[in-house]
Structures are given as C-alpha cells and as structure tokens.
Design a protein around this motif. Structure first.
Motif, PDB file in Angstrom:
ATOM      1  N   PRO A  43       0.833  -1.220   0.000  1.00  0.00           N
ATOM      2  CA  PRO A  43       0.000   0.000   0.000  1.00  0.00           C
ATOM      3  C   PRO A  43       0.867   1.270   0.000  1.00  0.00           C
ATOM      4  O   PRO A  43       0.546   2.242  -0.688  1.00  0.00           O
ATOM      5  N   LEU A  44       1.986   1.252   0.742  1.00  0.00           N
ATOM      6  CA  LEU A  44       2.860   2.434   0.791  1.00  0.00           C
ATOM      7  C   LEU A  44       3.434   2.742  -0.597  1.00  0.00           C
ATOM      8  O   LEU A  44       3.529   3.909  -0.999  1.00  0.00           O
ATOM      9  N   MET A  45       3.805   1.711  -1.329  1.00  0.00           N
ATOM     10  CA  MET A  45       4.337   1.937  -2.684  1.00  0.00           C
ATOM     11  C   MET A  45       3.253   2.540  -3.577  1.00  0.00           C
ATOM     12  O   MET A  45       3.522   3.451  -4.370  1.00  0.00           O
ATOM     13  N   TYR A  73      10.631  -5.848  -9.318  1.00  0.00           N
ATOM     14  CA  TYR A  73      11.894  -5.284  -9.807  1.00  0.00           C
ATOM     15  C   TYR A  73      12.655  -4.560  -8.697  1.00  0.00           C
ATOM     16  O   TYR A  73      13.488  -3.694  -8.958  1.00  0.00           O
ATOM     17  N   GLN A  74      12.314  -4.904  -7.478  1.00  0.00           N
ATOM     18  CA  GLN A  74      12.951  -4.348  -6.280  1.00  0.00           C
ATOM     19  C   GLN A  74      12.866  -2.833  -6.177  1.00  0.00           C
ATOM     20  O   GLN A  74      13.792  -2.173  -5.713  1.00  0.00           O
ATOM     21  N   TYR A  75      11.740  -2.282  -6.612  1.00  0.00           N
ATOM     22  CA  TYR A  75      11.516  -0.851  -6.416  1.00  0.00           C
ATOM     23  C   TYR A  75      11.159  -0.609  -4.951  1.00  0.00           C
ATOM     24  O   TYR A  75      10.440  -1.399  -4.360  1.00  0.00           O
ATOM     25  N   THR A  76      11.643   0.507  -4.415  1.00  0.00           N
ATOM     26  CA  THR A  76      11.284   0.895  -3.048  1.00  0.00           C
ATOM     27  C   THR A  76      10.225   2.007  -3.116  1.00  0.00           C
ATOM     28  O   THR A  76      10.053   2.625  -4.184  1.00  0.00           O
ATOM     29  N   PRO A  77       9.558   2.299  -2.003  1.00  0.00           N
ATOM     30  CA  PRO A  77       8.597   3.415  -2.022  1.00  0.00           C
ATOM     31  C   PRO A  77       9.237   4.721  -2.518  1.00  0.00           C
ATOM     32  O   PRO A  77       8.616   5.470  -3.271  1.00  0.00           O
ATOM     33  N   LEU A  78      10.491   4.983  -2.125  1.00  0.00           N
ATOM     34  CA  LEU A  78      11.144   6.226  -2.556  1.00  0.00           C
ATOM     35  C   LEU A  78      11.315   6.271  -4.081  1.00  0.00           C
ATOM     36  O   LEU A  78      11.198   7.330  -4.703  1.00  0.00           O
ATOM     37  N   MET A  79      11.567   5.119  -4.683  1.00  0.00           N
ATOM     38  CA  MET A  79      11.691   5.076  -6.146  1.00  0.00           C
ATOM     39  C   MET A  79      10.361   5.447  -6.796  1.00  0.00           C
ATOM     40  O   MET A  79      10.325   6.174  -7.786  1.00  0.00           O
ATOM     41  N   PHE A  80       9.259   4.963  -6.205  1.00  0.00           N
ATOM     42  CA  PHE A  80       7.945   5.313  -6.765  1.00  0.00           C
ATOM     43  C   PHE A  80       7.671   6.812  -6.601  1.00  0.00           C
ATOM     44  O   PHE A  80       7.119   7.449  -7.492  1.00  0.00           O
ATOM     45  N   ALA A  81       8.086   7.369  -5.461  1.00  0.00           N
ATOM     46  CA  ALA A  81       7.895   8.810  -5.251  1.00  0.00           C
ATOM     47  C   ALA A  81       8.703   9.606  -6.270  1.00  0.00           C
ATOM     48  O   ALA A  81       8.253  10.624  -6.792  1.00  0.00           O
ATOM     49  N   ALA A  82       9.908   9.111  -6.585  1.00  0.00           N
ATOM     50  CA  ALA A  82      10.768   9.793  -7.559  1.00  0.00           C
ATOM     51  C   ALA A  82      10.125   9.738  -8.947  1.00  0.00           C
ATOM     52  O   ALA A  82      10.110  10.732  -9.676  1.00  0.00           O
ATOM     53  N   LEU A  83       9.573   8.584  -9.294  1.00  0.00           N
ATOM     54  CA  LEU A  83       8.910   8.450 -10.594  1.00  0.00           C
ATOM     55  C   LEU A  83       7.698   9.374 -10.670  1.00  0.00           C
ATOM     56  O   LEU A  83       7.411   9.960 -11.706  1.00  0.00           O
ATOM     57  N   ALA A  84       6.994   9.505  -9.533  1.00  0.00           N
ATOM     58  CA  ALA A  84       5.814  10.368  -9.503  1.00  0.00           C
ATOM     59  C   ALA A  84       6.212  11.844  -9.484  1.00  0.00           C
ATOM     60  O   ALA A  84       5.391  12.722  -9.737  1.00  0.00           O
ATOM     61  N   GLY A  85       7.470  12.131  -9.162  1.00  0.00           N
ATOM     62  CA  GLY A  85       7.940  13.522  -9.132  1.00  0.00           C
ATOM     63  C   GLY A  85       7.401  14.300  -7.941  1.00  0.00           C
ATOM     64  O   GLY A  85       7.269  15.520  -8.006  1.00  0.00           O
TER      65      GLY A  85
END
Ligand SMILES: [Zn+2]
Ligand SMILES: [Zn+2]
Length: 389
Positions: A43-45, A73-85
C-alpha cells in the motif's frame, strides 16, 4: 502473495485516494500493512506512486516498512515517489528513514530513476537530503573537541531546516520565527551550515547544489540575526513591494547578494546563476528567485502560479477576497503580507479583471471557431458524393 478481501480493498482505496476507507481498513485485524499485490507493491508503494504524501504519512505511522523492496523489480517506495515527481512524498519517506542508496534490479537508485523520467525537482531534493544519522555524528565530540559541533538538543530542528526545498527566503525567516532555538544559537547553526557547505564542495563526489543550499541558509540566518529589529521586521523588509506593481525589489537584491557571496566562484552552478542574473534589470523577469529555484530544484519547479505570495510554498489555496489574484497558504501568511499588499490590492484586482476578460474573449473565439468547424463538417457531409447518392 495472496491478499485477503480487506487487503485488496486497502490497496484499491489507496490508489483511488479514498481516505475514509483507508483509515477504516487500517483498523481491521486481518490487514497486514506491508501486504503485497501480484507485482509486489505494498500500500505504501501505491501511495508513493500516486504522489500522495498524506497517505504515505498515515501508512508509515501505522507501521509500514519504508524500505520494503518486495517489488518484482525491487523498487522501493522512494523510487515510486521519484517516478511520480512528488517532493512532498519523498520528504515524508526520507524523514521516516527511506534509504537513498537502495537500488532496484538493474542497479538504479531512486534519484537515478527520477532523473530518467525528467523529475528534476525530486531528484535534486533526494540528492541534497542529509540523513539524520549523518548529523548525529556531529552531536558527539570528536578528536580534541570538548563540545560537540551540534548540541544533541538542536539536532532535530537543524535537520528540519535542511529539509526545506523552497528557496523563498521568507519561508526560512518564518521557519526561524517558529524555531527560536535556531536564532538563539545562530552561531552554531551557521558554523554547521558552513561546514556542510565546504564538505559538499570538497567531497569526492562534489555536490554543488547541496553546497549552495547550505550557504544560502546560513546567509539568511546571518541576515535575520543582524537585522536590528528582529525577524518579523526583516520579513517585512523582504516582503515590501515597490511601485507600480508590488514587485519585491529588496528581496531581489537580497537573493542576488546571497548568491554572489557563495565562496566557490569556480563552481559551475555559481557561474550559471550569475550569468543568468547579471543581465536582468532589478525587478524584471526572470527574478533571481526563479533563477535560483531552477538552478537548485530543476526546470519545472520555478512555476510560482500556485505559490503563496508571502512564503512561496506551493499549493496555496487561500485567495485575497478583494483582488482574487494573490494567494496564501493560510491567514497567517496573509496577515504578514497585508501591510504591503493593501497598497497594491487594487492594482491586482484590475489585473485579475483584465485576465478574466482576456480569458473570456479567448473562450468566445475558440467557441465560434468550433461552431465554424462543426458547420463546415455538416456542409462537408452533404457535399460528400457518397451521401448524395
Ligand atoms: Zn505562505
Ligand atoms: Zn488583494
């Protein structure tokens, strides 16, 4: 992982942004906070990918693992935040201890992923983030020191200062007004900032952005302390508008001086900023605030259209009821600005009307253009040889 009905609903509600349902489901005993859907997203991701900082905060407070990387693909929540900008989301995650160094399956960090999709603002925010643990080092004496460089009691608030990504000096002044400890112990804060400024330039991997930010914060603190009549008077000094359109000339001068006093004149960032500012007449565009914001936070970040007129925070949604043009975070920011805005409110009201009329005219033109096109289509159809048969 097999999800039960409640967990499925939780992930759905997070994606849809339904806060009531999310809160309700978090209370259910059969909901695991780090449950993963078929791709391994928690849910956090999902919340991070939606750029929903509030949900991230809520989930973390309910025990969500901020460094979970069960994703396929071993994405972390921070990676998703970065993709979302989303800087706000990244900030919540970083404050909760998200690692900036974690990599995904193809060895990319969150900031590299953000850069890949052009989210420069969040990239620079992640790159100039100082983890609290790094500051903790300075809270103990080392070598011949009898006192630590940073008293432990000051560490949290000093860290909060460093988290600021808004380059409007008024934001920092207001922060200092709210955190008097930093003003009372300004020498410590300034020497810590100068130390971090130097370290970022002399590190193996130079971080000019970080160095400039540290210098900028220390410059503002020194200016606040030096101002005879205190932080509030200094805030007003910066906010005061000039005739005829309320442009803040003193703030412009202040930011220019802050940039020019950066000690590393050979750095690429310094040269770039000075080159962009030098030919601009005081009060003209681009303002030094927008040049600096672009230099520090990336290209998309210098859009101030939804920013507070006092402190520059984004998503200001309170408007001056008289001119309907000038926006603020809240009543406090409006109060701070009123002493100068009252002189220009009428000017802004007129500008608002002009803009409204222009917009209406444009809408009329596009409407009549649409009518012409649809009429042309109708007549086009009747003259179509096939329809004549
Ligand atoms: Zn504000
Ligand atoms: Zn107004």
């Amino acid at each position: 992982m097999d999800l039960n009905e409640n967990e499925k609903s939780l992930i759905q509600a997070v994606s849809k942004g339904d806060e009531g349902i999310v809160r309700q489901l978090l209370c259910e005993s059969n909901v695991s906070i780090d449950c993963c859907d078929e791709t391994g997203m928690t849910p956090l991701m999902h919340a991070a990918y939606k750029g929903n900082a509030n949900f991230c905060d809520l989930l973390i407070k309910n025990g969500a693992n901020v460094n979970c990387n069960n994703h396929e693909y071993q994405y972390t929540p921070l990676m998703f935040a970065a993709l979302a900008g989303s800087v706000e989301t990244a900030k919540v995650l970083l404050e909760a201890g998200a690692s900036t160094k974690a990599t995904n399956k193809v060895n990319r960090t969150a900031s590299q992923l953000g850069a890949f999709v052009g989210q420069h603002h969040v990239v620079s925010f992640i790159n100039s983030f100082v983890p609290f643990e790094e500051l903790e080092y300075f809270t103990k004496p080392h070598g011949l020191e009898t006192e630590p460089k940073l008293p432990p009691l000051m560490a949290r608030i000093f860290h909060k200062l460093l988290l600021n990504s808004n380059m409007n000096p008024c934001r920092i002044v207001i922060f200092l007004m709210d955190n008097k400890d930093l003003v009372d112990n300004w020498e410590i804060a300034v020497s810590m900032l100068e130390l971090l400024c130097e370290r970022s330039m002399k590190a193996q991997e130079t971080n000019e952005i970080m160095s400039m930010r540290m210098h900028y914060f220390s410059y503002i603190i020194k200016a606040v302390v030096k101002h005879e009549d205190g932080p509030m008077a200094f805030l007003k000094h910066l906010l005061k508008g000039s005739e005829p359109n309320g442009v803040q000339i003193r703030m412009e001068q202040f930011i220019r001086q802050a940039i020019r006093s950066f000690p590393y004149h050979e750095s690429t960032l310094f040269v770039q900023l000075v080159r962009n500012i030098a030919p601009v007449k005081l009060g003209d565009d681009p303002s030094s605030l927008s040049v600096l914001t672009t230099g520090i936070n990336g290209h998309q970040s210098a859009d101030f259209s939804d920013c507070c007129y006092t402190c520059g925070e984004k998503r200001a949604n309170m408007k001056c009821s008289a001119c309907k043009k000038v926006k603020y975070c809240d009543q406090r920011c409006q109060k701070f600005h009123w002493f100068t805005h009252k002189k220009f409110c009428k000017y802004f009201a007129e500008e608002f009307l002009r803009e409204q009329k222009l917009q209406e005219a444009e809408e009329n033109i596009s409407q009549s253009a649409n009518t012409c096109i649809s009429e042309a289509n109708i007549s086009g159809e009747t003259s179509d040889p096939k329809s004549e048969q």
